[in-house]
Motif scaffolding. Structure first.
Motif, PDB file in Angstrom:
ATOM      1  N   VAL A 327       0.883  -1.145  -0.101  1.00  0.00           N
ATOM      2  CA  VAL A 327       0.040   0.007  -0.035  1.00  0.00           C
ATOM      3  C   VAL A 327       1.082   1.005   0.060  1.00  0.00           C
ATOM      4  N   ALA A 328       1.828   1.287   0.804  1.00  0.00           N
ATOM      5  CA  ALA A 328       2.930   2.360   0.671  1.00  0.00           C
ATOM      6  C   ALA A 328       3.329   2.659  -0.503  1.00  0.00           C
ATOM      7  N   GLU A 329       3.837   1.451  -1.297  1.00  0.00           N
ATOM      8  CA  GLU A 329       4.766   1.596  -2.419  1.00  0.00           C
ATOM      9  C   GLU A 329       3.672   1.931  -3.820  1.00  0.00           C
ATOM     10  N   MET A 330       2.250   1.279  -3.581  1.00  0.00           N
ATOM     11  CA  MET A 330       1.253   2.000  -4.573  1.00  0.00           C
ATOM     12  C   MET A 330       1.213   3.409  -4.239  1.00  0.00           C
ATOM     13  N   THR A 331       1.080   3.765  -3.315  1.00  0.00           N
ATOM     14  CA  THR A 331       0.825   5.283  -2.949  1.00  0.00           C
ATOM     15  C   THR A 331       2.040   6.194  -3.489  1.00  0.00           C
ATOM     16  N   GLY A 332       3.407   5.599  -3.304  1.00  0.00           N
ATOM     17  CA  GLY A 332       4.335   6.326  -3.739  1.00  0.00           C
ATOM     18  C   GLY A 332       4.270   6.440  -5.207  1.00  0.00           C
ATOM     19  N   SER A 333       4.010   5.198  -5.900  1.00  0.00           N
ATOM     20  CA  SER A 333       3.935   5.270  -7.211  1.00  0.00           C
ATOM     21  C   SER A 333       2.801   6.179  -7.929  1.00  0.00           C
ATOM     22  N   LEU A 334       1.744   6.307  -6.984  1.00  0.00           N
ATOM     23  CA  LEU A 334       0.577   7.126  -7.681  1.00  0.00           C
ATOM     24  C   LEU A 334       1.077   8.741  -7.681  1.00  0.00           C
ATOM     25  N   CYS A 335       1.932   9.203  -6.412  1.00  0.00           N
ATOM     26  CA  CYS A 335       2.433  10.275  -6.395  1.00  0.00           C
ATOM     27  C   CYS A 335       3.438  10.642  -7.692  1.00  0.00           C
ATOM     28  N   ASN A 336       4.334   9.698  -7.858  1.00  0.00           N
ATOM     29  CA  ASN A 336       5.179   9.651  -9.176  1.00  0.00           C
ATOM     30  C   ASN A 336       4.204  10.106 -10.478  1.00  0.00           C
ATOM     31  N   LEU A 390      -5.807   0.924  -5.907  1.00  0.00           N
ATOM     32  CA  LEU A 390      -5.219   1.031  -4.549  1.00  0.00           C
ATOM     33  C   LEU A 390      -6.419   0.898  -3.699  1.00  0.00           C
ATOM     34  N   ARG A 391      -7.386   1.593  -3.720  1.00  0.00           N
ATOM     35  CA  ARG A 391      -8.579   1.592  -2.832  1.00  0.00           C
ATOM     36  C   ARG A 391      -9.063   0.234  -2.772  1.00  0.00           C
ATOM     37  N   ASP A 392      -9.238  -0.507  -3.933  1.00  0.00           N
ATOM     38  CA  ASP A 392      -9.787  -1.941  -3.959  1.00  0.00           C
ATOM     39  C   ASP A 392      -8.733  -2.910  -3.411  1.00  0.00           C
ATOM     40  N   THR A 393      -7.428  -2.767  -3.638  1.00  0.00           N
ATOM     41  CA  THR A 393      -6.484  -3.604  -3.067  1.00  0.00           C
ATOM     42  C   THR A 393      -6.442  -3.501  -1.513  1.00  0.00           C
ATOM     43  N   ALA A 394      -6.618  -2.186  -0.838  1.00  0.00           N
ATOM     44  CA  ALA A 394      -6.692  -2.160   0.504  1.00  0.00           C
ATOM     45  C   ALA A 394      -7.708  -2.939   1.310  1.00  0.00           C
ATOM     46  N   GLN A 395      -8.867  -2.974   0.643  1.00  0.00           N
ATOM     47  CA  GLN A 395     -10.090  -3.607   0.771  1.00  0.00           C
ATOM     48  C   GLN A 395      -9.856  -5.278   0.880  1.00  0.00           C
ATOM     49  N   ARG A 396      -9.269  -5.514  -0.140  1.00  0.00           N
ATOM     50  CA  ARG A 396      -8.877  -6.817  -0.458  1.00  0.00           C
ATOM     51  C   ARG A 396      -8.078  -7.449   0.803  1.00  0.00           C
ATOM     52  N   PHE A 397      -6.929  -6.536   0.997  1.00  0.00           N
ATOM     53  CA  PHE A 397      -6.113  -7.043   2.042  1.00  0.00           C
ATOM     54  C   PHE A 397      -6.599  -7.317   3.196  1.00  0.00           C
ATOM     55  N   VAL A 398      -7.698  -6.268   3.664  1.00  0.00           N
ATOM     56  CA  VAL A 398      -8.437  -6.228   4.736  1.00  0.00           C
ATOM     57  C   VAL A 398      -9.274  -7.455   5.144  1.00  0.00           C
ATOM     58  N   GLU A 399     -10.021  -7.844   3.988  1.00  0.00           N
ATOM     59  CA  GLU A 399     -10.988  -8.963   4.150  1.00  0.00           C
ATOM     60  C   GLU A 399     -10.094 -10.373   4.204  1.00  0.00           C
ATOM     61  N   MET A 400      -9.030 -10.298   3.402  1.00  0.00           N
ATOM     62  CA  MET A 400      -7.959 -11.603   3.245  1.00  0.00           C
ATOM     63  C   MET A 400      -7.704 -11.823   5.120  1.00  0.00           C
ATOM     64  N   ASP A 401      -7.369 -10.671   5.757  1.00  0.00           N
ATOM     65  CA  ASP A 401      -6.962 -10.767   7.162  1.00  0.00           C
ATOM     66  C   ASP A 401      -7.980 -11.074   7.921  1.00  0.00           C
TER      67      ASP A 401
END
Length: 542
Positions: A327-336, A390-401
């Protein structure tokens, strides 16, 4: 980024204990500023291919912003052979060909390319978006004695994204469909998005994530990871990963100076390429008919996966996510991506002073001229897709957890939503996007502000920079030099800005009146911070 270090006579990228040896500058020092292309070898050896991988990796890991900067930088081992005045330019379609030819030129290797393609069904208005794909209709062998700079200019004129839109079964093409496995997806592998974009792989991480760089019509280079922004499409359109076919110069004569003159370049057929595979189109089971191509399953170690997870699992050996880091790296990539967009909008400022045309281009995503050079509808659509991902991936990680999935989730903490929120906020806080208003003054936006404006960002190069960045505050808009007509176009284009999918086969040559009758389109949720805040508040109440 990897760091560049000198080890003996070679440049090496150092990252922990990993060493990637690039080419020795001594090789470049032997080159002459003479732009003549001389073929000295009849084929690309395994060593040549490895060195090409290193060449591409070095460019991808560098911080150069344009192809010209890259080829005149220390990332290029041949830089000393090019006078500072020599200029290199490329858009996305040209880039793989320009870099491949450049390397061939500097190393004296044979080069041949598909110089013309035609639609297979003969009915396409624009062969870049032909429904049934294209076929090669002419080839060009670049021969010894040719001016290499003229060859690059000719190549750039001949190549477009239509060149990549070819069914994987067809022979006689420049690129083939490789198996999705380690060693086959590598630096130099090309990735084609049938919506009209091309990128070059420069790194594959141990966890299977694929990193690439691409070029744009303003000649800037950007970086991205392989994900849903590269959509799967029918095999006839040739989407996905592609590698360069082996080739061999036959029938040439060795001249007194050691060069190979004349002859003909033969291209390897699919059946003769060890890692040729169509699995990325048809799946890992029995091959379905083309009409049912999407039904083919992707299975790794007995587990059925979607295509994007399949790519990661195959390249890593297993599918494993590191949610906080990703999530941190995807956010940094979006910043780029946002920074790259700022540079692109800056380049288009001169167009904002011109009157708006009475119609939009036939298709805003695929056109030519000033609109192609300075507009950003495709870039903006990809940006919106990436924010949603990014938003969907964060939700996917939460649901996997929540399900206790530790087979695919590498997380040892006790509160994943809170840790994801912290990681996102740290990465977002490190990001500031600045743009120049119409009067040259600078406005800075936070990452969150840029995300909130996502569907207000104008892709239209005839709008002022303030509109290009979705300004709504009268104080920020005070410097925008727009008349009532420009404002009306901005307001009327909102349904087009709300699109997240790029539709290259749709007519879009709307007048202002036409736009007033376009249906409203709902925007998807791209607010990862809002989602994670909601989850953490709910957990706190419970």
């Amino acid at each position: 980024m990897l760091k560049l270090a000198r080890r003996g006579g070679a440049w090496t990228f150092v990252a922990g204990t990993f060493f990637l040896t690039v080419l020795s500058p001594a090789c470049a020092a032997q080159e002459s500023p003479n732009p003549t292309y001389i073929v000295r070898h009849d084929r690309w050896s395994d060593s040549d291919e490895r060195d090409y991988e290193h060449f591409i990796a070095a460019i991808g890991e560098s911080d150069c912003a344009t192809l010209n900067e890259c080829l005149h930088s220390r990332a290029n081992p041949f830089a000393a052979s090019d006078p500072p005045s020599r200029r290199f330019e490329s858009d996305c379609a040209d880039l793989p060909y320009v870099l491949r030819f450049y390397f061939a030129w500097k190393r004296g290797l044979p080069f041949s390319y598909a110089s013309a393609v035609a639609p297979r069904d003969g009915s396409a208005d624009d062969i870049r978006y032909s429904r049934m794909g294209n076929k090669v209709s002419a080839r060009t062998d670049v021969r010894s004695g040719r001016n290499a700079l003229e060859a690059i200019a000719r190549l750039r004129a001949d190549i477009s994204t239509a060149t990549y839109r070819i069914h994987p079964d067809l022979d006689g093409t420049d690129l083939y469909s490789p198996a999705i496995k380690p060693g086959s997806i590598r630096p130099g592998t090309v990735v084609y998005d049938t919506a009209g974009h091309v990128a070059i792989v420069y790194r594959v991480d141990p966890d299977g994530r694929v990193h690439s760089f691409d070029a744009h019509t303003d000649f800037t280079l950007t970086q991205m990871t392989f994900d849903v922004r590269f959509a799967r499409m029918r095999p006839s359109q040739g989407s996905g990963f592609k590698n360069w076919r082996p080739l061999r110069l036959t029938g040439a004569e060795r001249a007194a100076d050691g060069s190979l003159r004349g002859g003909h370049v033969e291209i390897a057929a699919n059946k003769d390429i060890a890692d040729f595979s169509t699995e990325q189109f048809y799946g890992t089971g029995p091959r379905p008919a083309d009409a049912a191509w999407a039904s083919g399953p992707f299975t790794v170690n007995g587990e059925r996966l979607d295509f994007y997870d399949f790519v990661r699992a195959r390249l890593a050996g297993k599918l494993m996510f590191h949610p906080v880091r990703e999530v941190a790296e995807m956010t940094g990539s979006l910043c780029n991506d946002l920074q790259y967009r700022a540079a692109a909008v800056d380049l288009s400022r001169a167009l904002a002073s011109r009157p708006h045309p009475v119609r939009l281009p036939r298709n805003i995503y695929g056109t030519d001229g000033d609109w192609e050079m300075f507009s950003t509808p495709s870039r903006d659509a990809r940006l919106k897709t990436a924010f949603k991902y990014l938003r969907d991936t964060a939700q996917r990680f939460v649901e996997m957890d929540r399900k206790g999935d530790r087979t695919h989730l590498a997380y040892s903490g006790t509160d994943l939503p809170a840790d994801l929120l912290k990681a996102y906020r740290r990465a977002a806080a490190a990001c500031t996007i600045s743009y120049h208003r119409s009067d040259g003054s600078t406005v800075s936006l936070s990452f969150g502000e840029a995300r909130a404006r996502l569907f207000a960002l104008s892709f239209d190069p005839y709008h002022c920079p303030e509109r290009r960045w979705g300004a709504h505050d009268p104080r920020e808009l005070a410097t925008c030099r727009e008349d009532a007509d420009k404002r009306a176009w901005y307001d009327a284009e909102q349904p087009l800005r709300n699109q997240i999918d790029r539709t290259y086969d749709a007519r879009m040559d709307f007048t202002l009146e036409d736009l007033h009758h376009q249906p409203a389109i709902a925007t998807p949720d791209t607010d990862v911070e809002g989602y994670l805040e909601q989850i953490t508040r709910k957990q706190a109440r419970n």
